[in-house]
Design a protein around this motif. Structure first.
Motif, PDB file in Angstrom:
ATOM      1  N   SER A 103       0.745  -1.830  -0.277  1.00  0.00           N
ATOM      2  CA  SER A 103       0.418   0.270   0.225  1.00  0.00           C
ATOM      3  C   SER A 103       1.004   1.467   0.054  1.00  0.00           C
ATOM      4  O   SER A 103       2.204   1.073   0.598  1.00  0.00           O
ATOM      5  CB  SER A 103      -1.702   0.029   1.211  1.00  0.00           C
ATOM      6  N   GLU A 124       0.569   3.755   1.871  1.00  0.00           N
ATOM      7  CA  GLU A 124      -0.001   4.168   3.288  1.00  0.00           C
ATOM      8  C   GLU A 124       2.174   3.718   3.958  1.00  0.00           C
ATOM      9  O   GLU A 124       2.221   4.458   4.845  1.00  0.00           O
ATOM     10  CB  GLU A 124      -0.674   3.287   4.187  1.00  0.00           C
ATOM     11  N   THR A 141      -3.425   7.023  -0.406  1.00  0.00           N
ATOM     12  CA  THR A 141      -2.730   6.126   1.171  1.00  0.00           C
ATOM     13  C   THR A 141      -4.038   5.031   0.686  1.00  0.00           C
ATOM     14  O   THR A 141      -2.838   3.731   1.199  1.00  0.00           O
ATOM     15  CB  THR A 141      -3.117   6.634   2.696  1.00  0.00           C
ATOM     16  N   SER A 142      -4.802   4.200  -0.012  1.00  0.00           N
ATOM     17  CA  SER A 142      -5.303   3.533  -0.065  1.00  0.00           C
ATOM     18  C   SER A 142      -4.610   2.730  -1.233  1.00  0.00           C
ATOM     19  O   SER A 142      -5.118   1.814  -1.613  1.00  0.00           O
ATOM     20  CB  SER A 142      -6.887   3.837   0.433  1.00  0.00           C
TER      21      SER A 142
END
Length: 125
Positions: A66, A68, A113-114
Motif C-alpha cells: 500500500s 500508506e 494512501t489506500s
C-alpha cells in the motif's frame, strides 16, 4: 549481480505487463538504481506482511504494497541500505550505492494512501 533498478508504480503488476512503456511512464512514482542490499527495505515489508512478493526471478522481482506503507519510506529519497562494495571486471560500486534517482514528488504527494503500489526490482547483472 551488481544491483537492482527499482520502479514504484500505481499500476497493478498486470497493468504494467500489458501496457507499453509510454503508457506506464505516467504512473511511475519513483525509480532508482541500487547496489547489493538495496532490496532489504521491501523484503522487511514482506517479512512483516506489509507487502506481498508476487514474483522473484529478477526480471523483475515484483512486490505489491500500500502507498500508506511505501510513501513514508520515500520522503527523504530512496530507502538507505547497508549493501557491500561490488567489484566487477570493469566497474566498482561503493558500499550503500544508490544512483539515477528519479522521484516524482507531485505524484507521490497526490497518491492516496489506500492506493496499491507495484514495486519492480530489475536485476542489473
Amino acid at each position: 549481480m551488481i544491483g537492482w533498478w527499482i520502479v514504484i508504480s500505481t499500476q497493478t503488476p498486470e497493468e504494467r505487463s500489458r501496457h507499453a512503456d509510454s503508457e506506464r511512464r505516467d504512473h511511475i512514482l519513483a525509480t532508482w538504481e541500487v547496489g547489493l542490499g538495496g532490496l532489504d527495505w521491501v523484503e522487511r515489508l514482506v517479512a512483516k506482511s506489509a507487502a506481498q512478493k508476487v514474483r522473484s526471478d529478477g526480471y523483475p522481482n515484483v512486490y505489491v504494497a500500500s502507498a500508506e506503507t511505501v510513501i513514508p519510506l520515500l520522503v527523504d529519497g530512496p530507502p538507505a541500505h547497508d549493501g557491500a562494495m561490488v567489484i566487477g571486471d570493469d566497474y566498482v560500486m561503493p558500499p550503500k550505492w544508490i544512483g539515477k534517482v528519479e522521484m516524482h514528488r507531485d505524484r507521490i504527494e497526490a497518491c492516496p494512501t489506500s492506493q496499491a503500489l507495484t514495486i519492480e526490482a530489475w536485476d542489473l547483472s
